[in-house]
Design a protein around this motif. Structure first.
Motif, PDB file in Angstrom:
ATOM      1  N   GLN A 172      25.761 -20.913  -4.749  1.00 27.98           N
ATOM      2  CA  GLN A 172      24.790 -21.675  -5.526  1.00 27.98           C
ATOM      3  C   GLN A 172      24.055 -20.739  -6.469  1.00 27.98           C
ATOM      4  OE1 GLN A 172      22.234 -23.719  -2.871  1.00 27.98           O
ATOM      5  NE2 GLN A 172      23.689 -25.345  -2.487  1.00 27.98           N
ATOM      6  N   LYS A 173      23.950 -21.089  -7.729  1.00 24.44           N
ATOM      7  CA  LYS A 173      23.298 -20.267  -8.719  1.00 24.44           C
ATOM      8  C   LYS A 173      21.829 -20.666  -8.839  1.00 24.44           C
ATOM      9  CE  LYS A 173      27.421 -19.505 -11.539  1.00 24.44           C
ATOM     10  NZ  LYS A 173      28.012 -19.626 -12.896  1.00 24.44           N
ATOM     11  N   THR A 174      20.946 -19.660  -8.838  1.00 24.11           N
ATOM     12  CA  THR A 174      19.526 -19.921  -9.038  1.00 24.11           C
ATOM     13  C   THR A 174      19.296 -20.396 -10.464  1.00 24.11           C
ATOM     14  OG1 THR A 174      19.003 -18.157  -7.499  1.00 24.11           O
ATOM     15  CG2 THR A 174      17.221 -18.905  -8.931  1.00 24.11           C
ATOM     16  N   PRO A 175      18.547 -21.489 -10.638  1.00 25.19           N
ATOM     17  CA  PRO A 175      18.315 -21.990 -11.999  1.00 25.19           C
ATOM     18  C   PRO A 175      17.665 -20.924 -12.872  1.00 25.19           C
ATOM     19  CG  PRO A 175      17.570 -23.578 -10.370  1.00 25.19           C
ATOM     20  CD  PRO A 175      17.904 -22.328  -9.622  1.00 25.19           C
ATOM     21  N   THR A 176      18.182 -20.748 -14.035  1.00 21.23           N
ATOM     22  CA  THR A 176      17.635 -19.771 -14.968  1.00 21.23           C
ATOM     23  C   THR A 176      16.327 -20.303 -15.552  1.00 21.23           C
ATOM     24  OG1 THR A 176      19.872 -19.109 -15.538  1.00 21.23           O
ATOM     25  CG2 THR A 176      18.109 -18.436 -17.049  1.00 21.23           C
ATOM     26  N   PRO A 177      15.260 -19.473 -15.530  1.00 23.02           N
ATOM     27  CA  PRO A 177      13.991 -19.934 -16.102  1.00 23.02           C
ATOM     28  C   PRO A 177      14.161 -20.342 -17.559  1.00 23.02           C
ATOM     29  CG  PRO A 177      13.672 -17.906 -14.878  1.00 23.02           C
ATOM     30  CD  PRO A 177      15.157 -18.121 -14.966  1.00 23.02           C
ATOM     31  N   SER A 178      13.601 -21.460 -17.913  1.00 23.19           N
ATOM     32  CA  SER A 178      13.690 -21.945 -19.287  1.00 23.19           C
ATOM     33  C   SER A 178      12.690 -21.209 -20.170  1.00 23.19           C
ATOM     34  CB  SER A 178      13.421 -23.450 -19.332  1.00 23.19           C
ATOM     35  OG  SER A 178      12.078 -23.705 -18.951  1.00 23.19           O
ATOM     36  N   ARG A 179      12.839 -21.448 -21.451  1.00 24.59           N
ATOM     37  CA  ARG A 179      11.925 -20.833 -22.413  1.00 24.59           C
ATOM     38  C   ARG A 179      10.489 -21.292 -22.166  1.00 24.59           C
ATOM     39  NH1 ARG A 179      10.356 -16.577 -25.077  1.00 24.59           N
ATOM     40  NH2 ARG A 179       9.388 -17.037 -27.098  1.00 24.59           N
ATOM     41  N   LEU A 180      10.326 -22.570 -21.757  1.00 21.88           N
ATOM     42  CA  LEU A 180       8.983 -23.090 -21.466  1.00 21.88           C
ATOM     43  C   LEU A 180       8.357 -22.352 -20.292  1.00 21.88           C
ATOM     44  CD1 LEU A 180       6.715 -25.159 -21.906  1.00 21.88           C
ATOM     45  CD2 LEU A 180       7.966 -26.712 -20.386  1.00 21.88           C
ATOM     46  N   ASP A 181       9.159 -22.104 -19.240  1.00 21.19           N
ATOM     47  CA  ASP A 181       8.630 -21.382 -18.081  1.00 21.19           C
ATOM     48  C   ASP A 181       8.144 -19.997 -18.472  1.00 21.19           C
ATOM     49  OD1 ASP A 181       9.269 -23.552 -16.479  1.00 21.19           O
ATOM     50  OD2 ASP A 181      11.306 -22.806 -16.086  1.00 21.19           O
ATOM     51  N   GLU A 182       8.892 -19.316 -19.333  1.00 18.66           N
ATOM     52  CA  GLU A 182       8.488 -17.981 -19.772  1.00 18.66           C
ATOM     53  C   GLU A 182       7.192 -18.031 -20.581  1.00 18.66           C
ATOM     54  OE1 GLU A 182      11.803 -16.532 -21.946  1.00 18.66           O
ATOM     55  OE2 GLU A 182      13.113 -16.303 -20.175  1.00 18.66           O
ATOM     56  N   LEU A 183       7.090 -19.022 -21.448  1.00 19.02           N
ATOM     57  CA  LEU A 183       5.873 -19.142 -22.253  1.00 19.02           C
ATOM     58  C   LEU A 183       4.648 -19.477 -21.394  1.00 19.02           C
ATOM     59  CD1 LEU A 183       7.292 -21.083 -25.345  1.00 19.02           C
ATOM     60  CD2 LEU A 183       6.636 -18.667 -25.234  1.00 19.02           C
ATOM     61  N   LEU A 184       4.860 -20.340 -20.395  1.00 13.16           N
ATOM     62  CA  LEU A 184       3.733 -20.677 -19.506  1.00 13.16           C
ATOM     63  C   LEU A 184       3.266 -19.465 -18.717  1.00 13.16           C
ATOM     64  CD1 LEU A 184       4.810 -24.164 -18.069  1.00 13.16           C
ATOM     65  CD2 LEU A 184       3.134 -23.697 -19.852  1.00 13.16           C
ATOM     66  N   GLU A 185       4.219 -18.634 -18.308  1.00 12.38           N
ATOM     67  CA  GLU A 185       3.860 -17.455 -17.532  1.00 12.38           C
ATOM     68  C   GLU A 185       3.089 -16.439 -18.379  1.00 12.38           C
ATOM     69  OE1 GLU A 185       6.057 -14.104 -14.695  1.00 12.38           O
ATOM     70  OE2 GLU A 185       7.195 -15.764 -15.573  1.00 12.38           O
ATOM     71  N   ASP A 200      -2.374 -21.829 -25.664  1.00 12.25           N
ATOM     72  CA  ASP A 200      -0.995 -21.337 -25.552  1.00 12.25           C
ATOM     73  C   ASP A 200      -0.129 -22.311 -24.761  1.00 12.25           C
ATOM     74  OD1 ASP A 200      -1.935 -19.152 -26.891  1.00 12.25           O
ATOM     75  OD2 ASP A 200      -2.083 -17.864 -25.113  1.00 12.25           O
ATOM     76  N   VAL A 201      -0.701 -22.903 -23.719  1.00 11.28           N
ATOM     77  CA  VAL A 201       0.052 -23.868 -22.913  1.00 11.28           C
ATOM     78  C   VAL A 201       0.393 -25.103 -23.727  1.00 11.28           C
ATOM     79  CG1 VAL A 201      -0.039 -25.307 -20.838  1.00 11.28           C
ATOM     80  CG2 VAL A 201      -1.016 -23.013 -20.799  1.00 11.28           C
ATOM     81  N   LEU A 202      -0.561 -25.619 -24.461  1.00 14.49           N
ATOM     82  CA  LEU A 202      -0.326 -26.830 -25.245  1.00 14.49           C
ATOM     83  C   LEU A 202       0.684 -26.584 -26.362  1.00 14.49           C
ATOM     84  CD1 LEU A 202      -4.001 -28.170 -25.534  1.00 14.49           C
ATOM     85  CD2 LEU A 202      -2.244 -28.791 -23.869  1.00 14.49           C
ATOM     86  N   VAL A 203       0.605 -25.408 -27.001  1.00 10.17           N
ATOM     87  CA  VAL A 203       1.564 -25.081 -28.068  1.00 10.17           C
ATOM     88  C   VAL A 203       2.972 -24.969 -27.503  1.00 10.17           C
ATOM     89  CG1 VAL A 203       2.240 -23.279 -29.698  1.00 10.17           C
ATOM     90  CG2 VAL A 203      -0.156 -23.983 -29.548  1.00 10.17           C
ATOM     91  N   ALA A 204       3.096 -24.304 -26.336  1.00 15.21           N
ATOM     92  CA  ALA A 204       4.416 -24.146 -25.719  1.00 15.21           C
ATOM     93  C   ALA A 204       5.008 -25.493 -25.358  1.00 15.21           C
ATOM     94  CB  ALA A 204       4.290 -23.259 -24.482  1.00 15.21           C
ATOM     95  N   TRP A 205       4.184 -26.393 -24.830  1.00 21.46           N
ATOM     96  CA  TRP A 205       4.710 -27.719 -24.462  1.00 21.46           C
ATOM     97  C   TRP A 205       5.115 -28.512 -25.699  1.00 21.46           C
ATOM     98  CZ3 TRP A 205       6.508 -30.261 -20.464  1.00 21.46           C
ATOM     99  CH2 TRP A 205       6.655 -31.652 -20.556  1.00 21.46           C
ATOM    100  N   ALA A 206       4.346 -28.412 -26.762  1.00 21.66           N
ATOM    101  CA  ALA A 206       4.675 -29.156 -27.988  1.00 21.66           C
ATOM    102  C   ALA A 206       5.997 -28.685 -28.589  1.00 21.66           C
ATOM    103  CB  ALA A 206       3.541 -29.009 -28.994  1.00 21.66           C
ATOM    104  N   LYS A 207       6.279 -27.388 -28.463  1.00 20.87           N
ATOM    105  CA  LYS A 207       7.507 -26.847 -29.048  1.00 20.87           C
ATOM    106  C   LYS A 207       8.724 -27.075 -28.158  1.00 20.87           C
ATOM    107  CE  LYS A 207       5.456 -23.170 -31.857  1.00 20.87           C
ATOM    108  NZ  LYS A 207       5.411 -21.707 -32.095  1.00 20.87           N
ATOM    109  N   GLN A 208       8.560 -26.893 -26.845  1.00 22.55           N
ATOM    110  CA  GLN A 208       9.710 -26.885 -25.941  1.00 22.55           C
ATOM    111  C   GLN A 208       9.897 -28.202 -25.193  1.00 22.55           C
ATOM    112  OE1 GLN A 208      11.752 -24.293 -25.942  1.00 22.55           O
ATOM    113  NE2 GLN A 208      10.427 -23.170 -27.379  1.00 22.55           N
ATOM    114  N   GLY A 209       8.793 -28.819 -24.744  1.00 21.25           N
ATOM    115  CA  GLY A 209       8.920 -30.011 -23.914  1.00 21.25           C
ATOM    116  C   GLY A 209       9.524 -29.662 -22.561  1.00 21.25           C
ATOM    117  N   GLY A 210       9.763 -30.678 -21.734  1.00 22.46           N
ATOM    118  CA  GLY A 210      10.339 -30.413 -20.424  1.00 22.46           C
ATOM    119  C   GLY A 210      10.284 -31.625 -19.534  1.00 22.46           C
ATOM    120  N   ASN A 211      10.747 -31.417 -18.300  1.00 23.60           N
ATOM    121  CA  ASN A 211      10.761 -32.510 -17.334  1.00 23.60           C
ATOM    122  C   ASN A 211       9.417 -32.603 -16.622  1.00 23.60           C
ATOM    123  OD1 ASN A 211      10.762 -30.449 -15.394  1.00 23.60           O
ATOM    124  ND2 ASN A 211      13.010 -30.416 -15.322  1.00 23.60           N
ATOM    125  N   SER A 212       9.351 -33.470 -15.607  1.00 22.00           N
ATOM    126  CA  SER A 212       8.087 -33.721 -14.926  1.00 22.00           C
ATOM    127  C   SER A 212       7.596 -32.497 -14.153  1.00 22.00           C
ATOM    128  CB  SER A 212       8.230 -34.913 -13.983  1.00 22.00           C
ATOM    129  OG  SER A 212       9.240 -34.664 -13.018  1.00 22.00           O
TER     130      SER A 212
END
Length: 632
Positions: free
Chosen positions: A66-79, A86-98
């Protein structure tokens, strides 16, 4: 052989069940519109243990890769985000699931608290950022797919943001948490209790109660000190049965508690009045092992408060705190000095160097002490019978404060302070006269439950005025002398009175026991002896200390009136042979009233085993007391 067959059969089942041909589905007599069937394999099948029956120690697991899910660009920006924007800008650009939206909401809330310290009234004014609304809407649509830990954090974020109770997202998260409460870990349940303890909304209360119920059922799972201290600090909401179990768990894990966790647990026990001696001893032992750097001022203040509130003594911890606090005294605030001194006063523990430093602190910083703080410091000194070495400077500053402001204080506090000044021999008629007036007594009559204790204090104050300032206008007519006949004497008092009766023998007229005086004090035994220490009839002599006045004859010259006093263990300071302030005042009053005090401390009386030893001891004490008085 059977083991080999079983493993081969399992492999074939897994391989053949991955896909089933459409022809096989047609042979099952299903309707033609059903299409090809697929037999889903269970997740447990690939985890097959291959072991021969004769090989009991070798086991090989066949697993997926089983492969560990690769962190998305949004996860990196949130971190990497350092500002809420910064959080709001990252979400507006990348979006994501729940799940990613939930992480974004939690991160945004955390950064708002770190950078802003508070939340603007967005929900009440309706000025919410559209990007934040989009995050919340995404979480609300698929809240069931959010991980448990993130879901609990989202609920806390909504609480911190002061989201209205009717908000759709809050309602969805609350309902989802209630559905999952049985699947939450004990840490997550502890967070719900800790964060939601102050919530008043019906749904929030239901969540906290459900979490408490689960914790009560699963308390054996708790395995870390942080969760225990967090739960015990919410003791007002804890069911008593759960608190008992948490105390057992805390005792089991006491070694792993940090100083902060020890502080929180002890303060919580004190706030609830739960005197769990075994737990307090264990925590005190492990507190002693901590380095000096962890003995912060706040820690020592709270530990002293907890010990004082629970009347728990631990000499080594008290000594350690005194030695750690002594060099820091000049840096303490007036509140800290008064608070620590008051806690030690409740414990009857007098550390003379520390209290000397407290008196010096007041002398150097008297402007920083309010009237209430000065009163509390005085009452503590009086309770312990402590007289500072710089008494003249100390009391000069105290009188400057009290002369103008004492009369404006609460009548009960005013009575306590004047009584304390009597103990410390600092009471003057200007303090005593206002308190002995009938008008002041009427002010105290509004609290019948406290009146008996304060009636005694008023008698002591009036006795100070009468005995130490003869000729002062004072009247005790409005103060009834409380009777001691309804109180059962202690074991020491009963033993002393029986021995005194044995000492006088048939001359019962030469002894009074359990004497209630007009000064508010009770004498265990009273005798009158002549210059040869022979007993005399006590009933024929005048007795100003009695409400009835006694007999008609004045006490002849050379005749001595003796008062036998049984000093109990609580009459002394902790691990000390020094009487507390109340009993030094009693001793001084009776001496001024003409008595020679025969002191019978418990630590001497308990060593006497036979009645003969007790009689010999009393005769020796009488002779020494009379001789000391004659030598004066």
């Amino acid at each position: 052989m059977a083991g080999h067959l079983l493993c081969r059969y399992a492999r074939l089942i897994c391989r053949s069940s991955s896909q089933v041909p459409a022809a096989a589905a047609a042979a099952t007599r299903l309707p033609s519109h059903a299409g090809p069937a697929e037999v889903k394999r269970m997740r447990g099948w690939p985890l097959i243990t291959e072991r021969l029956m004769s090989e009991r120690t070798r086991a090989t697991l066949v697993e997926y890769n089983q492969k560990t899910p690769t962190p998305s660009r949004l996860d990196e920006l949130l971190e990497k985000a350092t500002e809420p924007e910064d959080v709001l800008v990252a979400w507006a650009k990348q979006g994501g699931n729940s799940s990613q939206a939930a992480d974004a909401l939690v991160q945004w809330t955390r950064l708002m608290l770190v950078t802003k310290g508070m939340f603007p009234e967005q929900f009440s004014k309706g000025t919410i950022d559209s990007r934040l609304l989009n995050i919340m809407a995404t979480v609300s649509k698929q809240v069931s797919s959010v991980w448990n830990s993130t879901l609990v954090s989202v609920l806390r974020s909504l609480w911190v943001m002061a989201v209205p109770p009717t908000h759709p997202l809050l309602c969805s998260v609350q309902m989802e948490v209630l559905w999952r409460v049985r699947r939450l870990t004990y840490r997550q349940l502890g967070h719900l209790v800790e964060w939601g303890a102050a919530r008043k909304e019906q749904q929030d209360v239901a969540i906290v109660n459900a979490a408490l119920k689960q914790l009560e059922l699963r308390w054996t799972e708790i395995a870390d000190a942080k969760t225990i201290s967090a739960l015990m600090s919410q003791g007002a909401r804890m069911p008593p049965t759960l608190m008992d179990k948490l105390e057992d768990k805390a005792l089991e894990l006491a070694q792993s508690f940090s100083t902060e966790e020890i502080r929180k647990v002890c303060v919580s026990l004190a706030a609830q009045g739960r005197r769990c001696v075994s737990l307090l001893r264990a925590l005190s032992y492990h507190l002693l092992q901590k380095p000096s750097a962890e003995f912060t001022t706040q820690l020592m203040m709270d530990m002293a408060f907890a010990y004082g509130k629970l009347n728990f003594h631990h000499s080594q911890v008290l000594q350690r705190m005194a030695s750690e606090l002594l060099p820091r005294t000049p840096e303490l605030s007036s509140i800290d000095v008064t608070r620590f001194a008051k806690s030690l006063g409740f414990l009857k523990w007098l550390h003379i160097p520390l209290f000397e430093s407290f008196a010096e602190h007041y002398t150097a910083n008297s402007d920083n002490y309010s009237t209430l703080l000065v009163c509390n410091l005085l009452m503590t000194f009086a309770r312990l019978g402590f007289q500072p070495s710089n008494g003249e400077q100390f009391y000069n500053k105290v009188h400057l404060v009290l002369q103008d402001s004492l009369c404006k204080q609460d009548p009960f506090l005013q009575t306590d302070v004047v009584w304390s000044l009597c103990v410390l021999q600092q009471a003057t008629p200007s303090y005593l006269l206002p308190v002995t007036q009938t008008s002041h007594t009427r002010k105290l009559s509004g609290a019948p439950a406290r009146m008996e204790n304060y009636r005694l204090k008023l008698l002591h104050i009036a006795a100070t005025l009468q005995l130490e300032y003869p000729g002062s206008p004072t009247s005790l007519a409005h103060l009834s002398v409380p009777s001691n006949s309804s109180r059962l004497p202690s074991v020491l008092q009963r033993s002393l009175r029986e021995s005194l009766q044995g000492l006088v023998g048939v001359k019962t007229e030469a002894l009074r026991t359990g004497v209630d005086t007009v000064y508010g004090w009770t004498i265990d035994g009273e005798m009158v002896v002549d210059c040869d220490n022979k007993l005399m009839d006590i009933s024929q002599f005048k007795a100003p200390h009695l409400p009835s006045g006694g007999g008609d004859e004045a006490l002849p010259v050379g005749v001595h009136r003796l008062a036998f006093m049984a000093w109990e263990f609580p009459n002394f300071g902790y691990k000390s042979k020094q009487l507390l302030g109340r009993f030094t005042l009693m001793k001084r009053h009776l001496q001024l009233a003409g008595f020679i005090i025969v002191q019978v401390p418990f630590y001497e009386w308990l060593e006497l085993k036979t009645e003969w030893q007790k009689l010999a001891y009393l005769k020796d004490k009488m002779g020494k007391a009379v001789a000391e008085e004659m030598a004066k």
